[in-house]
Design a protein around this motif. Sequence first.
Motif, PDB file in Angstrom:
ATOM      1  N   ILE A 186     -29.831  24.919 -35.958  1.00  0.00           N
ATOM      2  CA  ILE A 186     -30.088  25.348 -34.603  1.00  0.00           C
ATOM      3  C   ILE A 186     -29.137  25.330 -33.803  1.00  0.00           C
ATOM      4  N   GLY A 187     -27.744  25.445 -33.940  1.00  0.00           N
ATOM      5  CA  GLY A 187     -26.740  25.550 -33.112  1.00  0.00           C
ATOM      6  C   GLY A 187     -26.295  24.262 -32.364  1.00  0.00           C
ATOM      7  N   ASP A 188     -25.529  24.558 -31.018  1.00  0.00           N
ATOM      8  CA  ASP A 188     -25.157  23.367 -30.643  1.00  0.00           C
ATOM      9  C   ASP A 188     -26.114  22.891 -29.535  1.00  0.00           C
ATOM     10  N   PRO A 189     -25.703  21.464 -29.470  1.00  0.00           N
ATOM     11  CA  PRO A 189     -26.447  20.963 -28.394  1.00  0.00           C
ATOM     12  C   PRO A 189     -25.688  20.967 -27.206  1.00  0.00           C
ATOM     13  N   GLU A 190     -26.608  20.810 -25.984  1.00  0.00           N
ATOM     14  CA  GLU A 190     -26.104  20.831 -24.666  1.00  0.00           C
ATOM     15  C   GLU A 190     -25.258  19.484 -24.048  1.00  0.00           C
ATOM     16  N   LYS A 191     -26.079  18.406 -24.728  1.00  0.00           N
ATOM     17  CA  LYS A 191     -25.589  16.975 -24.481  1.00  0.00           C
ATOM     18  C   LYS A 191     -26.053  16.185 -25.776  1.00  0.00           C
ATOM     19  N   VAL A 192     -24.950  15.222 -25.905  1.00  0.00           N
ATOM     20  CA  VAL A 192     -25.018  14.239 -27.023  1.00  0.00           C
ATOM     21  C   VAL A 192     -24.805  12.991 -26.389  1.00  0.00           C
ATOM     22  N   CYS A 193     -25.768  12.016 -26.535  1.00  0.00           N
ATOM     23  CA  CYS A 193     -25.577  10.562 -26.377  1.00  0.00           C
ATOM     24  C   CYS A 193     -25.368   9.823 -27.818  1.00  0.00           C
ATOM     25  N   ALA A 210     -24.204   4.811 -36.802  1.00  0.00           N
ATOM     26  CA  ALA A 210     -24.055   5.335 -35.659  1.00  0.00           C
ATOM     27  C   ALA A 210     -25.709   6.184 -35.445  1.00  0.00           C
ATOM     28  N   ALA A 211     -26.019   6.260 -34.113  1.00  0.00           N
ATOM     29  CA  ALA A 211     -27.072   6.593 -33.714  1.00  0.00           C
ATOM     30  C   ALA A 211     -27.045   7.517 -32.504  1.00  0.00           C
ATOM     31  N   TYR A 212     -27.698   8.811 -32.312  1.00  0.00           N
ATOM     32  CA  TYR A 212     -27.404  10.028 -31.629  1.00  0.00           C
ATOM     33  C   TYR A 212     -28.806  10.361 -30.954  1.00  0.00           C
ATOM     34  N   ILE A 213     -28.548  10.730 -29.811  1.00  0.00           N
ATOM     35  CA  ILE A 213     -29.862  11.729 -29.188  1.00  0.00           C
ATOM     36  C   ILE A 213     -29.034  13.150 -28.658  1.00  0.00           C
ATOM     37  N   ALA A 214     -29.638  13.930 -28.920  1.00  0.00           N
ATOM     38  CA  ALA A 214     -28.960  15.294 -28.348  1.00  0.00           C
ATOM     39  C   ALA A 214     -29.976  16.371 -27.751  1.00  0.00           C
ATOM     40  N   GLU A 215     -29.541  16.626 -26.976  1.00  0.00           N
ATOM     41  CA  GLU A 215     -30.378  17.726 -25.889  1.00  0.00           C
ATOM     42  C   GLU A 215     -30.053  19.239 -26.167  1.00  0.00           C
ATOM     43  N   TYR A 216     -31.230  19.895 -26.451  1.00  0.00           N
ATOM     44  CA  TYR A 216     -30.992  21.486 -26.610  1.00  0.00           C
ATOM     45  C   TYR A 216     -32.135  21.860 -25.425  1.00  0.00           C
ATOM     46  N   PRO A 217     -31.765  23.248 -25.164  1.00  0.00           N
ATOM     47  CA  PRO A 217     -32.686  23.804 -24.117  1.00  0.00           C
ATOM     48  C   PRO A 217     -34.095  23.622 -24.264  1.00  0.00           C
ATOM     49  N   LYS A 219     -35.428  21.648 -27.283  1.00  0.00           N
ATOM     50  CA  LYS A 219     -35.861  20.371 -28.299  1.00  0.00           C
ATOM     51  C   LYS A 219     -34.922  19.223 -27.971  1.00  0.00           C
ATOM     52  N   MET A 220     -35.389  18.324 -28.487  1.00  0.00           N
ATOM     53  CA  MET A 220     -34.380  16.957 -28.801  1.00  0.00           C
ATOM     54  C   MET A 220     -34.220  16.762 -30.363  1.00  0.00           C
ATOM     55  N   VAL A 221     -33.036  16.275 -30.618  1.00  0.00           N
ATOM     56  CA  VAL A 221     -32.485  15.886 -31.821  1.00  0.00           C
ATOM     57  C   VAL A 221     -32.419  14.352 -31.752  1.00  0.00           C
ATOM     58  N   GLU A 222     -32.768  13.763 -32.874  1.00  0.00           N
ATOM     59  CA  GLU A 222     -32.364  12.068 -32.990  1.00  0.00           C
ATOM     60  C   GLU A 222     -31.908  12.050 -34.212  1.00  0.00           C
ATOM     61  N   LEU A 223     -30.739  11.497 -34.687  1.00  0.00           N
ATOM     62  CA  LEU A 223     -29.792  11.302 -35.771  1.00  0.00           C
ATOM     63  C   LEU A 223     -29.457   9.934 -35.948  1.00  0.00           C
ATOM     64  N   HIS A 224     -29.879   9.250 -37.081  1.00  0.00           N
ATOM     65  CA  HIS A 224     -29.513   7.982 -37.648  1.00  0.00           C
ATOM     66  C   HIS A 224     -28.473   7.947 -38.720  1.00  0.00           C
ATOM     67  N   LEU A 225     -27.303   7.459 -38.609  1.00  0.00           N
ATOM     68  CA  LEU A 225     -26.583   7.392 -39.716  1.00  0.00           C
ATOM     69  C   LEU A 225     -26.042   6.045 -39.994  1.00  0.00           C
ATOM     70  N   ASP A 226     -26.011   5.497 -41.409  1.00  0.00           N
ATOM     71  CA  ASP A 226     -25.672   4.158 -41.818  1.00  0.00           C
ATOM     72  C   ASP A 226     -25.085   4.140 -42.845  1.00  0.00           C
ATOM     73  N   TYR A 227     -24.166   3.057 -43.509  1.00  0.00           N
ATOM     74  CA  TYR A 227     -23.871   2.580 -44.647  1.00  0.00           C
ATOM     75  C   TYR A 227     -24.351   1.436 -45.434  1.00  0.00           C
ATOM     76  N   LYS A 305     -18.317  12.702 -33.134  1.00  0.00           N
ATOM     77  CA  LYS A 305     -17.620  11.642 -32.559  1.00  0.00           C
ATOM     78  C   LYS A 305     -18.079  11.051 -31.346  1.00  0.00           C
ATOM     79  N   GLY A 306     -19.152  12.007 -30.687  1.00  0.00           N
ATOM     80  CA  GLY A 306     -19.809  11.662 -29.433  1.00  0.00           C
ATOM     81  C   GLY A 306     -18.916  12.464 -28.436  1.00  0.00           C
ATOM     82  N   ALA A 307     -18.127  13.228 -28.553  1.00  0.00           N
ATOM     83  CA  ALA A 307     -17.055  13.465 -27.695  1.00  0.00           C
ATOM     84  C   ALA A 307     -17.464  14.691 -26.742  1.00  0.00           C
ATOM     85  N   ILE A 308     -18.746  15.033 -26.669  1.00  0.00           N
ATOM     86  CA  ILE A 308     -19.200  16.234 -25.719  1.00  0.00           C
ATOM     87  C   ILE A 308     -20.293  15.572 -24.822  1.00  0.00           C
ATOM     88  N   GLU A 309     -20.441  16.276 -23.807  1.00  0.00           N
ATOM     89  CA  GLU A 309     -21.581  15.932 -22.687  1.00  0.00           C
ATOM     90  C   GLU A 309     -22.319  17.046 -22.474  1.00  0.00           C
TER      91      GLU A 309
END
Length: 309
Positions: A186-193, A210-217, A219-227, A305-309
């Motif tokens: 789906i390409g790049d998100p506009e914002k990632v928390c 690590a837990a993410y919420i990403a915003e697209y124009p 849609k929304m994406v939720e991502l959970h990662l763990d060890y 790495k959560g390095a975009i806004e």
Amino acid sequence: MKVCFVGLGSIASRHIKNLYSLYGSKIEIDAVRSGKGNTQNHDIEKRISHVYRDNEAIPYGYDVIFITNPTKLHYTALERMHSHGRHFFIEKPVFETGEEDISKLKLRNDSIYYVACPLRYTNVIQYLKQKVDFSQVYSIRCISSSYLPEWRPGTDYRNSYSAKRILGGGVAIDLIHEWDYIRYLIGDPEKVCCLMGKKSDLEIDSDDVAAYIAEYPDKMVELHLDYFGRIPVRKLELYSRDDVITANLLEQKIIYGRTGRQVDLPEDRDSYQKKELIHFFAIVNGELTNDNSIVDGCRTLKIAKGAIE
């Protein structure tokens, strides 16, 4: 075709095995490694023509160089080996931070620099890519959860690169596959928390969740990662206009929630790893464009790495 591997760990051994399965005697393989040990795989050792150590003269003129050493060393390996080969296959993640100065590498316009991320070649992800209209998907929930001590049977997880922050370990980087196939679909998100940290009692100093919420124009994406998940899970749930579609990468199936229809997509790991190698060599031969360049790999790493806004 002459190729050279920088690093001879488990992923390099798998690639070497698969290269011989695909291309046989058409390929000649050398390796460069800094350690003094053996591969502990005699079949792989027999397929390597020569192993060079850091203090030996490495030949020039390789058709492809595979960068398969620890993530922390990818940038310096590419810099050191750049004049020795024409095209490069770089294991994920491409570098350590994604902020490295690519201009210093003096990349050539006529060379291919491809960043590996094989889960996009699985039957499940390919099915989603080809069959799902993502313009009708409002939200995606994605999870990759597993238990690090069980990743590499017979080895102490505390000594792995995954366990050590200084070697590039941590779920955000280790499980970068998820952000790679999300971007692929789906390409790049506009914002990632993003929130990440060390929360379990695992004996590691790297982040284990690590837990993410990403915003697209649209849609929304939720991502959970763990060890630390004691029951392995790797799946996506797509909430669309007409259905909820579950894509299970471990069970290798697609399930349509409303009807219960199930699509089974079985394969072994070598299957999709070989598909990626075939794809890479099609890029090298000019049959396809490079769809995962160093710039792409750095972008994926920054998002992880959560390095975009």
